[in-house]
Design a protein around this motif. Structure first.
Motif, PDB file in Angstrom:
ATOM      1  N   ALA A 157       0.831  -1.206   0.000  1.00 27.00           N
ATOM      2  CA  ALA A 157       0.000   0.000   0.000  1.00 27.00           C
ATOM      3  C   ALA A 157       0.865   1.256   0.000  1.00 27.00           C
ATOM      4  O   ALA A 157       0.525   2.259  -0.651  1.00 27.00           O
ATOM      5  CB  ALA A 157      -0.932  -0.007   1.204  1.00 27.00           C
ATOM      6  N   LYS A 158       1.980   1.223   0.701  1.00 27.28           N
ATOM      7  CA  LYS A 158       2.887   2.371   0.718  1.00 27.28           C
ATOM      8  C   LYS A 158       3.609   2.528  -0.617  1.00 27.28           C
ATOM      9  O   LYS A 158       3.855   3.649  -1.077  1.00 27.28           O
ATOM     10  CB  LYS A 158       3.905   2.217   1.854  1.00 27.28           C
ATOM     11  N   PRO A 161       0.507   3.997  -3.716  1.00 28.61           N
ATOM     12  CA  PRO A 161      -0.573   4.798  -3.121  1.00 28.61           C
ATOM     13  C   PRO A 161      -1.819   4.818  -4.003  1.00 28.61           C
ATOM     14  O   PRO A 161      -1.743   5.063  -5.210  1.00 28.61           O
ATOM     15  CB  PRO A 161       0.041   6.194  -3.003  1.00 28.61           C
ATOM     16  N   GLU A 183      -5.571   2.965   7.413  1.00 24.10           N
ATOM     17  CA  GLU A 183      -4.878   3.938   6.564  1.00 24.10           C
ATOM     18  C   GLU A 183      -4.212   5.019   7.415  1.00 24.10           C
ATOM     19  O   GLU A 183      -3.055   5.384   7.186  1.00 24.10           O
ATOM     20  CB  GLU A 183      -5.862   4.586   5.597  1.00 24.10           C
ATOM     21  N   THR A 186      -1.129   3.792   9.409  1.00 21.76           N
ATOM     22  CA  THR A 186       0.010   3.333   8.601  1.00 21.76           C
ATOM     23  C   THR A 186       0.469   4.368   7.587  1.00 21.76           C
ATOM     24  O   THR A 186       1.456   4.144   6.877  1.00 21.76           O
ATOM     25  CB  THR A 186      -0.341   2.033   7.850  1.00 21.76           C
ATOM     26  N   THR A 188      -1.031   5.267   4.837  1.00 16.55           N
ATOM     27  CA  THR A 188      -1.277   4.777   3.484  1.00 16.55           C
ATOM     28  C   THR A 188      -2.551   5.407   2.926  1.00 16.55           C
ATOM     29  O   THR A 188      -3.344   6.002   3.657  1.00 16.55           O
ATOM     30  CB  THR A 188      -1.417   3.246   3.471  1.00 16.55           C
TER      31      THR A 188
END
Length: 335
Positions: A157-158, A161, A183, A186, A188
């Motif tokens: 996810a990082k 994006p 989200e 984290t 993200t």
């Protein structure tokens, strides 16, 4: 728009949450005009559709209360409209304790932050008696998902994006807010996909349309048991009985302290005599015992939750703050 947590008033803290099992007001009930309460049928208004876990539990409790009270206790399902249809019916109901309502955690802790104009007031329209159950959500992924840990999912996810997605059935439900919380914790950014029905939602996970979704044992369990999706982790402080092989999110490389709960509470109208409130608490607490309840809880992943009055008051305040923070940070707002 800025939101603030809405604390329970001192009156509600004493009357609504005080003494989940204590019967300090029983002498007044035994000697007063309410001695034979109830003298007419009662109802539990339910904002959930027929057939789900909350509905099944309320029917089980209603049946036991009916036998204890010697009067019929019916479950009246009024789903839809974010629960506002059921709440409106409840607000027009009796204030003698014979009209009760089963509320979801979002009605109590999230919606006051989410809606610009809410068609009810926590302080004016409800005396919240007690929690009925609590459950934690699993992080569900397709069986063939490349993610083996939460650390894998978060890292992807990082790296990409906005490319990963998750699902829920509306804006502001526990699954949506729990995913938005992930989200936030984290750093993200992922896409929220809304499905009309929960069955479609978890089919979306199973077929790979969704990267993941938070799901309960009741909603996602059948597909998990059928080998269509798997539980990557559980958003709970510790592993869940019966699923000891499923790590917590923090154990699996996710953020420490990440937990997503679902819970229901029973409420009556303000003005309901304190002694009647105490009787309802005691009788519902008794109704929530037995093999039949244990089986229902096991089937839907529920757990008994019987905090002290002070603990439940603090729990509601904590949930309200956490939901409020997530809603504010995500810029969510509904008319």
């Amino acid at each position: 728009m800025q939101y603030e947590a809405i604390p329970l008033s001192r009156r509600r803290a004493v009357l609504a949450l005080g003494g989940l099992g204590a019967l300090t007001a029983w002498p007044a009930l035994a000697q007063g005009s309410d001695a034979k309460w109830p003298t007419k049928p009662s109802r539990i208004i339910n904002p959930f559709p027929v057939g789900g876990g909350p509905d099944g539990l309320s029917r089980l409790v209603a049946d036991k209360l009916g036998r204890t009270w010697g009067q019929p206790v019916v479950v009246e399902n009024r789903p839809g409209g974010n629960g506002f249809i059921a709440i409106d019916a409840f607000k027009r109901g009796a204030t003698d304790g014979t009209d009760m309502i089963q509320l979801d955690n979002v009605h109590i802790a999230a919606y006051p932050h989410l809606f610009k104009k809410l068609p009810y007031s926590l302080d004016k329209d409800f005396d919240i008696l007690m929690p009925l159950f609590r459950n934690y959500f699993f992080v569900c992924v397709p069986v063939n998902s490349p993610y083996k840990t939460m650390g894998d999912l978060i890292a992807d996810a990082k790296a990409r994006p906005g490319q990963l997605n998750y699902g829920s059935w509306s804006v502001g439900n526990p699954v949506h807010l729990g995913s938005a919380l992930l989200e936030s914790m984290t750093g993200t950014r992922m896409e929220h996909v809304i499905y009309k029905e929960t069955s479609q939602l978890y089919q979306g996970v199973a077929t790979g349309q969704l990267s993941f979704a938070l799901g309960s044992l009741g909603t996602a369990g059948p597909l998990m048991r059928g080998g269509k999706l798997r539980f990557l982790a559980v958003a709970a402080p510790q592993r869940i009985a019966g699923f000891e092989n499923v790590p917590t999110v923090s154990e699996s490389g996710g953020p420490a302290g990440y937990a997503v709960t679902g819970w229901n509470a029973l409420a009556v109208r303000p003005g309901t005599p304190v002694a009647v409130q105490d009787k309802i608490r005691a009788d519902v607490r008794q109704a929530l015992t037995g093999k039949d309840v244990d089986e229902k809880f096991a089937a839907f992943g529920y757990e008994s939750y019987a905090p002290t009055p002070a603990e439940f008051k603090q729990f509601i305040a904590d949930e309200s703050k956490r939901f409020g923070d997530v809603i504010r940070q995500a810029g969510m707002s509904l008319d």
